[in-house]
Design a protein around this motif. Structure first.
Motif, PDB file in Angstrom:
ATOM      1  N   THR A 163       0.834  -1.201   0.000  1.00 15.85           N
ATOM      2  CA  THR A 163       0.000   0.000   0.000  1.00 15.85           C
ATOM      3  C   THR A 163       0.866   1.248   0.000  1.00 15.85           C
ATOM      4  N   ARG A 164       1.866   1.266   0.857  1.00 14.33           N
ATOM      5  CA  ARG A 164       2.768   2.430   0.927  1.00 14.33           C
ATOM      6  C   ARG A 164       3.466   2.637  -0.420  1.00 14.33           C
ATOM      7  N   GLN A 165       3.951   1.562  -1.032  1.00 12.75           N
ATOM      8  CA  GLN A 165       4.640   1.670  -2.318  1.00 12.75           C
ATOM      9  C   GLN A 165       3.676   2.123  -3.417  1.00 12.75           C
ATOM     10  N   THR A 166       2.451   1.623  -3.375  1.00 15.52           N
ATOM     11  CA  THR A 166       1.439   2.040  -4.355  1.00 15.52           C
ATOM     12  C   THR A 166       1.210   3.544  -4.270  1.00 15.52           C
ATOM     13  N   LEU A 167       1.064   4.052  -3.060  1.00 17.21           N
ATOM     14  CA  LEU A 167       0.834   5.484  -2.883  1.00 17.21           C
ATOM     15  C   LEU A 167       2.076   6.307  -3.234  1.00 17.21           C
ATOM     16  N   GLU A 168       3.263   5.765  -2.969  1.00 19.10           N
ATOM     17  CA  GLU A 168       4.495   6.430  -3.404  1.00 19.10           C
ATOM     18  C   GLU A 168       4.544   6.499  -4.931  1.00 19.10           C
ATOM     19  N   ASN A 169       4.135   5.412  -5.589  1.00 20.94           N
ATOM     20  CA  ASN A 169       4.121   5.375  -7.054  1.00 20.94           C
ATOM     21  C   ASN A 169       3.133   6.401  -7.607  1.00 20.94           C
ATOM     22  N   ILE A 170       1.986   6.524  -6.965  1.00 19.88           N
ATOM     23  CA  ILE A 170       0.993   7.512  -7.384  1.00 19.88           C
ATOM     24  C   ILE A 170       1.562   8.914  -7.221  1.00 19.88           C
ATOM     25  N   ARG A 171       2.178   9.172  -6.074  1.00 26.37           N
ATOM     26  CA  ARG A 171       2.762  10.500  -5.839  1.00 26.37           C
ATOM     27  C   ARG A 171       3.827  10.811  -6.889  1.00 26.37           C
ATOM     28  N   ALA A 172       4.677   9.839  -7.191  1.00 24.74           N
ATOM     29  CA  ALA A 172       5.741  10.049  -8.183  1.00 24.74           C
ATOM     30  C   ALA A 172       5.154  10.330  -9.572  1.00 24.74           C
ATOM     31  N   THR A 173       4.111   9.598  -9.945  1.00 20.93           N
ATOM     32  CA  THR A 173       3.482   9.815 -11.250  1.00 20.93           C
ATOM     33  C   THR A 173       2.832  11.192 -11.298  1.00 20.93           C
ATOM     34  N   LEU A 174       2.116  11.562 -10.253  1.00 26.79           N
ATOM     35  CA  LEU A 174       1.507  12.887 -10.199  1.00 26.79           C
ATOM     36  C   LEU A 174       2.581  13.971 -10.338  1.00 26.79           C
ATOM     37  N   ASN A 175       3.644  13.855  -9.550  1.00 29.52           N
ATOM     38  CA  ASN A 175       4.721  14.858  -9.571  1.00 29.52           C
ATOM     39  C   ASN A 175       5.367  14.967 -10.943  1.00 29.52           C
ATOM     40  N   LYS A 176       5.532  13.833 -11.600  1.00 31.92           N
ATOM     41  CA  LYS A 176       6.153  13.797 -12.915  1.00 31.92           C
ATOM     42  C   LYS A 176       5.391  14.666 -13.918  1.00 31.92           C
ATOM     43  N   TYR A 177       4.078  14.745 -13.741  1.00 33.78           N
ATOM     44  CA  TYR A 177       3.237  15.498 -14.676  1.00 33.78           C
ATOM     45  C   TYR A 177       2.748  16.828 -14.104  1.00 33.78           C
ATOM     46  N   GLY A 178       3.370  17.270 -13.006  1.00 34.81           N
ATOM     47  CA  GLY A 178       3.069  18.586 -12.459  1.00 34.81           C
ATOM     48  C   GLY A 178       1.905  18.644 -11.487  1.00 34.81           C
ATOM     49  N   TYR A 179       1.533  17.515 -10.920  1.00 36.47           N
ATOM     50  CA  TYR A 179       0.433  17.457  -9.955  1.00 36.47           C
ATOM     51  C   TYR A 179       0.974  17.008  -8.605  1.00 36.47           C
ATOM     52  N   GLN A 180       0.150  17.170  -7.571  1.00 40.27           N
ATOM     53  CA  GLN A 180       0.506  16.725  -6.226  1.00 40.27           C
ATOM     54  C   GLN A 180      -0.663  15.913  -5.662  1.00 40.27           C
ATOM     55  N   THR A 181      -0.413  15.241  -4.546  1.00 40.77           N
ATOM     56  CA  THR A 181      -1.505  14.466  -3.948  1.00 40.77           C
ATOM     57  C   THR A 181      -2.668  15.375  -3.546  1.00 40.77           C
ATOM     58  N   LYS A 182      -2.401  16.625  -3.215  1.00 40.91           N
ATOM     59  CA  LYS A 182      -3.495  17.536  -2.842  1.00 40.91           C
ATOM     60  C   LYS A 182      -4.398  17.865  -4.030  1.00 40.91           C
ATOM     61  N   ASP A 183      -3.948  17.569  -5.255  1.00 39.99           N
ATOM     62  CA  ASP A 183      -4.754  17.802  -6.457  1.00 39.99           C
ATOM     63  C   ASP A 183      -5.699  16.643  -6.765  1.00 39.99           C
ATOM     64  N   VAL A 184      -5.548  15.526  -6.052  1.00 40.65           N
ATOM     65  CA  VAL A 184      -6.384  14.346  -6.301  1.00 40.65           C
ATOM     66  C   VAL A 184      -7.801  14.619  -5.797  1.00 40.65           C
ATOM     67  N   VAL A 185      -8.783  14.368  -6.671  1.00 45.47           N
ATOM     68  CA  VAL A 185     -10.184  14.591  -6.311  1.00 45.47           C
ATOM     69  C   VAL A 185     -10.965  13.286  -6.187  1.00 45.47           C
ATOM     70  N   LYS A 186     -10.412  12.185  -6.721  1.00 47.13           N
ATOM     71  CA  LYS A 186     -11.124  10.910  -6.674  1.00 47.13           C
ATOM     72  C   LYS A 186     -10.130   9.758  -6.685  1.00 47.13           C
ATOM     73  N   CYS A 187     -10.361   8.777  -5.829  1.00 43.53           N
ATOM     74  CA  CYS A 187      -9.562   7.545  -5.804  1.00 43.53           C
ATOM     75  C   CYS A 187     -10.507   6.347  -5.884  1.00 43.53           C
ATOM     76  N   LEU A 188     -10.059   5.351  -6.585  1.00 46.03           N
ATOM     77  CA  LEU A 188     -10.750   4.063  -6.623  1.00 46.03           C
ATOM     78  C   LEU A 188      -9.774   3.039  -6.062  1.00 46.03           C
ATOM     79  N   VAL A 189     -10.165   2.367  -4.995  1.00 39.53           N
ATOM     80  CA  VAL A 189      -9.294   1.442  -4.275  1.00 39.53           C
ATOM     81  C   VAL A 189      -9.830   0.023  -4.422  1.00 39.53           C
ATOM     82  N   MET A 190      -8.937  -0.881  -4.821  1.00 39.59           N
ATOM     83  CA  MET A 190      -9.294  -2.296  -4.931  1.00 39.59           C
ATOM     84  C   MET A 190      -8.402  -3.094  -3.995  1.00 39.59           C
ATOM     85  N   LEU A 191      -9.019  -3.909  -3.158  1.00 42.70           N
ATOM     86  CA  LEU A 191      -8.297  -4.722  -2.177  1.00 42.70           C
ATOM     87  C   LEU A 191      -8.638  -6.189  -2.414  1.00 42.70           C
ATOM     88  N   THR A 192      -7.681  -7.070  -2.216  1.00 41.07           N
ATOM     89  CA  THR A 192      -8.002  -8.494  -2.332  1.00 41.07           C
ATOM     90  C   THR A 192      -8.636  -9.019  -1.044  1.00 41.07           C
TER      91      THR A 192
END
Length: 155
Positions: free
Chosen positions: A78-107
């Motif tokens: 989970t921590r790595q997934t969220l780190e990956n999301i943060r890195a992808t957002l940052n790469k394209y000029g966004y931050q986690t505070k810009d996220v308006v919707k998340c879809l979470v899937m758990l096994t």
């Protein structure tokens, strides 16, 4: 009656012309973002930007150093997934505070409390809208997958 029919036809032509123009306007603002070489082998885009909104494909806990799922179970993934999301957002000029919707899937939906514990390290109030559900399997045997939508709020 002719005037009414003429009026209706004119209105339809104007609406169709406007819709066609709007569609081409939207298409010209769609940008498919793919920075990872591995994505060239996979049938999806890392992210798609439409105007000031970016749609991230589902992310799992792949450690970029090893190319494998993070070691340590659900919390590590989970921590790595969220780190990956943060890195992808940052790469394209966004931050986690810009996220308006998340879809979470758990096994395993029993991991939901542990998920929230880590999620709140990455997202602060006001939290994005969120959906979460359990599924029987995720890609590469992952225990969690998250996709996000972010909007550049500075514009």
């Amino acid at each position: 009656m002719k005037h009414v029919l003429y009026s209706i036809i004119t209105t339809l032509v104007v609406c169709i012309s406007f819709a066609s123009g709007a569609e081409s306007e939207i298409k010209s603002h769609v940008e498919f973002l793919n920075s990872k070489p591995a994505n060239k082998k996979l049938p999806f885009s890392e992210a798609v930007r439409v105007g000031d909104t970016v749609y991230l494909s589902g992310q799992i806990g792949i450690d970029p150093k090893t190319g494998k799922l993070a070691v340590g179970g659900f919390k590590a993934e989970t921590r790595q997934t969220l780190e990956n999301i943060r890195a992808t957002l940052n790469k394209y000029g966004y931050q986690t505070k810009d996220v308006v919707k998340c879809l979470v899937m758990l096994t395993d939906i029993n991991d939901f409390a542990a998920f929230n514990e880590i999620y709140t390290e990455f997202f602060k109030p006001p939290y994005p809208a969120r959906s979460a559900f359990a599924t029987s399997q995720l890609a590469l045997g992952s225990l969690v997958e998250i996709e996000c939508i972010a909007i550049d709020k500075s514009q």
